[in-house]
Design an enzyme around this catalytic site. Structure first.
Site, PDB file in Angstrom:
ATOM      1  N   ASN A  13       0.878  -1.180   0.000  1.00  0.00           N
ATOM      2  CA  ASN A  13       0.000   0.000   0.000  1.00  0.00           C
ATOM      3  C   ASN A  13       0.911   1.224   0.000  1.00  0.00           C
ATOM      4  OD1 ASN A  13      -1.831   2.026   0.453  1.00  0.00           O
ATOM      5  ND2 ASN A  13      -2.330   1.415   2.557  1.00  0.00           N
ATOM      6  N   LYS A  15       0.164   4.269  -0.379  1.00  0.00           N
ATOM      7  CA  LYS A  15      -0.472   5.491   0.154  1.00  0.00           C
ATOM      8  C   LYS A  15      -0.168   6.659  -0.800  1.00  0.00           C
ATOM      9  CE  LYS A  15      -0.134   3.358   4.625  1.00  0.00           C
ATOM     10  NZ  LYS A  15      -0.136   3.458   6.061  1.00  0.00           N
ATOM     11  N   HIS A  98      -9.668   1.638   4.449  1.00  0.00           N
ATOM     12  CA  HIS A  98      -8.410   1.811   5.185  1.00  0.00           C
ATOM     13  C   HIS A  98      -8.623   2.810   6.330  1.00  0.00           C
ATOM     14  CE1 HIS A  98      -4.301   2.826   6.198  1.00  0.00           C
ATOM     15  NE2 HIS A  98      -3.965   1.685   5.625  1.00  0.00           N
ATOM     16  N   GLY A 176       2.268   2.132  10.831  1.00  0.00           N
ATOM     17  CA  GLY A 176       3.348   3.129  10.791  1.00  0.00           C
ATOM     18  C   GLY A 176       4.014   3.384  12.132  1.00  0.00           C
TER      19      GLY A 176
HETATM   20  P1  PGA Z   1       2.551   0.216   7.583  1.00  0.00           P
HETATM   21  O1  PGA Z   1       1.136   0.504   6.917  1.00  0.00           O
HETATM   22  O2  PGA Z   1       3.064  -1.072   7.019  1.00  0.00           O
HETATM   23  O3  PGA Z   1       3.395   1.408   7.189  1.00  0.00           O
HETATM   24  O4  PGA Z   1       2.341   0.136   9.050  1.00  0.00           O
HETATM   25  C1  PGA Z   1       0.227  -0.534   6.638  1.00  0.00           C
HETATM   26  C2  PGA Z   1      -1.028   0.034   6.051  1.00  0.00           C
HETATM   27  O5  PGA Z   1      -1.434   1.154   6.432  1.00  0.00           O
HETATM   28  O6  PGA Z   1      -1.664  -0.597   5.193  1.00  0.00           O
END
Ligand code: PGA
Length: 254
Positions: A13, A15, A98, A176
């Site tokens: 993902n 983002k 999400h 995150g």
């Molecule tokens: P992350 O995000 O791996 O950076 O924790 C996962 C997500 O939001 O799908």
């Protein structure tokens, strides 16, 4: 428990990261360096990167996903993109629900339900995200929260369509943050998710695809991805760094 011999799904993902130029570089590197993975790779890229990403991944085992769609087919909805539009340009998957969309864009379960129905109708596969926040975890209401999210989102979804939905368990506090639940917690929750969908009378627990997401990296990936109830991972930050992403993919090698 998941089905034996089912391919793991590793979904990145991105983002709101990677311009088309940066996306092209990453995808080309992924294509040349991924030789021995044994998983299905899905890259959920920003809308602007989709045409290039679908071009570059034609005739490869990499699929392209979007990160959102609107539930109407077309019309006066400035700034929105429909599931049908995504389908036409070669998108196979779409992330819906999400937590960042729920939190920053006030998406409700009702809207998420409409988006899921619209995406499925257009022939997209859905990566549907659920997860508890820290307060809910501390109040021991994680399971209730997830069950409500699933029931609301799958309202009026046709039985035959459930196989096109992948559920991603993403604790909001783990996204995150570098923190994850312990492996027993992840496995237990993923089993609850399977049972919840099964109890809605739609599909066998082992046939449902359940991913874990939230701070997966090359160090913890193997432990998480080999859990009996986990069918793969939804990976944010670590999917932006090609070396790190390749390490995660390669830990699925049989
Ligand atoms: P992350 O995000 O791996 O950076 O924790 C996962 C997500 O939001 O799908």
């Amino acid at each position: 428990m998941k089905e034996k011999n089912k391919d793991l799904i590793i979904a990145g993902n991105w983002k709101m990261n990677k311009t088309p130029k940066e996306a092209g570089k990453l995808i080309n590197k992924l294509k040349t360096e991924d030789k021995n993975s044994a998983c299905k790779i899905v890259l959920c890229v920003p809308f602007i990167d989709i045409p290039l990403a679908t071009d570059l991944t034609q005739n490869t085992l990499i699929s392209i996903g979007a990160q959102n769609c609107y539930f109407e087919k077309n019309g006066a909805y400035t700034g929105e993109i429909s599931a049908e539009m995504l389908k036409e340009i070669g998108v196979e998957y779409v992330i819906i629900g999400h937590s960042e969309r729920r939190i920053y864009f006030n998406e409700t379960d009702e809207q998420i339900n409409k988006k899921i129905n619209s995406a499925l109708k257009s022939g997209l596969k859905v990566i549907f995200c659920i997860g508890e926040n820290l307060q809910e975890r501390e109040n021991n209401i994680t399971e209730e929260k997830l069950i409500i999210q699933i029931k609301n989102a799958l309202y009026k979804v046709d039985k035959s369509q459930i196989e096109n939905i992948i559920i991603a368990y993403e604790p909001v506090w783990a996204i995150g943050s570098g923190k994850t639940p312990n492996k027993d917690e992840i496995d237990h929750i993923c089993q609850i998710i399977r049972n919840t969908v099964f109890n809605m009378g739609k599909i066998l627990p082992e046939e449902i695809s359940v991913l874990y997401g939230g701070s997966i990296n090359s160090k913890n990936a193997k432990e998480i991805l080999t859990l009996p109830n986990v069918d793969g991972g939804l990976i944010g930050g670590a999917s932006l760094d090609i070396e790190e992403f390749l390490k995660i993919i390669n830990c699925t090698a049989k």
